[in-house]
Scaffold this active site. Structure first.
Site, mmCIF file in Angstrom:
data_model
loop_
_atom_site.group_PDB
_atom_site.id
_atom_site.type_symbol
_atom_site.label_atom_id
_atom_site.label_comp_id
_atom_site.label_asym_id
_atom_site.label_seq_id
_atom_site.Cartn_x
_atom_site.Cartn_y
_atom_site.Cartn_z
ATOM 1 N N GLY A 257 0.884 -1.166 0.000
ATOM 2 C CA GLY A 257 0.000 0.000 0.000
ATOM 3 C C GLY A 257 0.913 1.205 0.000
ATOM 4 N N GLU A 258 0.448 2.323 0.539
ATOM 5 C CA GLU A 258 1.317 3.496 0.641
ATOM 6 C C GLU A 258 1.918 3.545 2.037
ATOM 7 O OE1 GLU A 258 2.403 4.662 -2.519
ATOM 8 O OE2 GLU A 258 3.187 5.770 -0.821
ATOM 9 N N GLU B 299 0.952 -11.999 -2.330
ATOM 10 C CA GLU B 299 -0.514 -12.065 -2.212
ATOM 11 C C GLU B 299 -1.209 -11.843 -3.551
ATOM 12 O OE1 GLU B 299 1.367 -9.578 -1.368
ATOM 13 O OE2 GLU B 299 0.351 -7.655 -1.677
ATOM 14 N N CYS C 208 6.311 -5.285 0.536
ATOM 15 C CA CYS C 208 6.403 -3.974 -0.119
ATOM 16 C C CYS C 208 6.344 -2.847 0.907
ATOM 17 C CB CYS C 208 5.322 -3.854 -1.196
ATOM 18 S SG CYS C 208 5.596 -2.497 -2.336
ATOM 19 N N HIS D 35 4.972 -8.857 -4.108
ATOM 20 C CA HIS D 35 3.621 -9.106 -3.589
ATOM 21 C C HIS D 35 3.193 -10.557 -3.761
ATOM 22 C CE1 HIS D 35 2.753 -4.918 -2.806
ATOM 23 N NE2 HIS D 35 3.381 -4.642 -3.931
#
Lengths: 302, 198
Positions: free
Chosen positions: B56-57, B183, B88, B181
């Site tokens: 995400g951020e 996921e 990440c 990632h």
């Protein structure tokens, strides 16, 4: 994609649907804020925005000024990219693939093929499969969403009615899209053909919804969010993130409102937190009723 | 969308749900019969045995970790040895030092690595590729989205996978990190590997 692709495995590849959709996944649960200059971009990032949308005028001003609304000046977009460490999006006109090419060359992270700008093509949207950069497109109903996905959109947002500060249209669009998704999951296989026909959408995408219960890409909300409660309403209705356009920088005190909307989007099921962050935010954007607007942007797009 | 999404295991894995791709981690864990719990407030931490920090951020998550009063309690759990897996942005949050981050950005300093944010460039430079993970028979299809880069790893950091010269998957004691990632690739081997540690 469900199973590992075995072809060309040694090489890395950019611009695949998985990579495009990947960024959309990363934006979930976040707030994407419209900004018109580097100062606003900093305020947005400081407030916890997960991305910004760089544009010359927020929709409320486009609505007020009238005339043709186009892609923003590349200089202005680059200025925002220079001060932001979060993803920067920008808008191209519906069907204006050259504006999209220009935005891709600037290195924007996402292109919004947006009904807020004046459409450049009254029949065709951009062939988004040709691009490396991902696209987000608006939709008022499930058929529109699936047509955009078939053209290569990596993210769908409800159109709502941009620049009004009025959430009613976004709610209508979210309920329409998600309601039809729910119905399709209950349909038998023969009924899916009729759904595809009614929605004017490709059958495989309809069958995919029946199987997975969702679109192939995330669904966000846009168009009319002005308060923390508006953002949480969109999230509780099933949106997976929110775009806030005029709602922040057309309010009295943008920074605290921006932060409050970020927190309400995360804690969207927690009314006590939404109440806490909603205190003393000053006056929201005035907003307009649907009966007072001359041009419905949501009607643009085909 | 219920908070507890799967029954079938006695261990509960918390998934930090402040912002980002937490749904995808819940799906991946659900597919290997692990019970998950979305983490948004300190109370949500009470019943978990392990924690996933999604992509995400990282700047957004950093701010929400503080405003939601989650930073200190999570830091304590990690220090006490709770298994934690960051992908990440989650990896950025776990790093010792963040390069090209915001000045006010917090990190847990749980693994001895320095991480550079957005090190590969913008979204048009995001990519997918095959990587070799040491304990896997087959390569793993890894998706890198505006990915961070590990620019320094301390001696105690165990390298689990590289992409060319770069470390992309690493471990130090109870802390597992990936710059990609897992996921997103519909291959749950890495999640299984993490869950085995619990």
């Amino acid at each position: 994609m469900a199973k590992r692709e075995t072809e060309n495995t040694a090489k890395s590849s950019t611009g695949s649907m998985l990579v495009k959709r990947g960024l959309a996944e990363m934006l979930k649960g976040g707030v994407i804020m419209d900004v018109v200059n580097p100062e606003q971009a900093k305020i947005a990032e400081d407030a916890g925005a997960c991305a910004v949308m760089a544009l010359e005028r927020v929709p409320a001003d486009i609505r007020r000024d009238g005339g043709v609304a186009r892609m923003s000046d590349p200089e202005m977009i680059s200025g925002i990219q220079a001060v932001c460490s979060i993803p920067v999006m920008a808008k191209a006109r519906i069907g204006h693939f050259v504006e999209a090419q220009v935005l891709e060359s600037l290195g924007v992270d996402f292109i919004d093929e947006s009904e807020v700008l004046t459409p450049a093509d009254e029949t065709h949207h951009i062939d988004k499969l040709k691009f490396t950069v991902p696209f987000v497109c608006g939709a008022t109903n499930l058929g529109e969403a699936l047509r955009r996905i078939s053209e290569g959109a990596a993210l769908i947002r409800s159109k709502g009615e941009a620049g009004t500060g009025n959430i009613v249209e976004a709610v209508r669009h979210l309920r329409s899209i998600i309601g039809d998704i729910r119905k399709i999951t209950q349909a038998d296989s023969a009924e899916l053909f009729d759904w595809a026909k009614k929605l004017q959408a490709p059958l495989p995408l309809v069958q995919d919804i029946a199987e997975t219960g969702w679109l192939q890409v995330p669904l966000f909300c846009a168009g009319g969010i002005a308060t923390p409660s508006d953002a949480a309403l969109a999230m509780q209705l099933g949106a997976q993130a929110v775009f806030v356009g005029s709602g922040i920088f057309k309010s009295d005190d943008p920074a605290p409102r921006a932060k409050a909307i970020v927190e309400a989007t995360t804690h969207f099921r927690d009314p006590e937190i939404i109440a806490k962050v909603s205190r003393n935010l000053g006056v929201p954007m005035t907003g307009i009723g649907m009966d007072k607007i001359e041009q419905r942007y949501a009607e643009r797009g085909w | 969308m219920v908070r507890v999404s799967q029954i079938g295991s006695t261990k509960i894995v918390g998934v930090l749900a402040l912002q980002g791709a937490f749904n995808s981690h819940e799906r991946a864990l659900g597919e290997i019969d692990v019970t998950t719990q979305e983490i948004r407030t300190p109370q949500d931490l009470a019943s978990i045995d392990a924690l996933v920090m999604p992509g995400g951020e990282s700047t957004t998550m950093s701010q929400l970790l503080e405003s939601s009063e989650l930073f200190e309690p999570i830091k304590k759990l990690i220090q006490e040895g709770m298994p934690v897996f960051g992908t990440c942005a989650g990896m950025i949050l776990l790093a010792t030092k963040i390069i090209d981050g915001r000045d006010d950005q917090v990190s847990f300093g749980a693994i001895d690595i320095d991480v550079q944010r957005n090190a590969y460039g913008r979204q048009i430079d995001s990519f997918e590729t095959e990587i070799e993970v040491e304990s896997f028979d087959e390569p793993f299809h890894a998706v890198f989205i505006r990915a961070p880069r590990i620019v320094r790893a301390g001696r105690d950091v165990e390298v689990l996978a590289t992409n060319g010269p770069e470390i992309v998957f690493a471990k130090q004691k109870n802390v597992l990190v990936a710059s990609f990632h897992p996921e997103l690739s519909f291959d749950n081997r890495i999640h299984k590997m993490f869950v085995k540690e619990i």
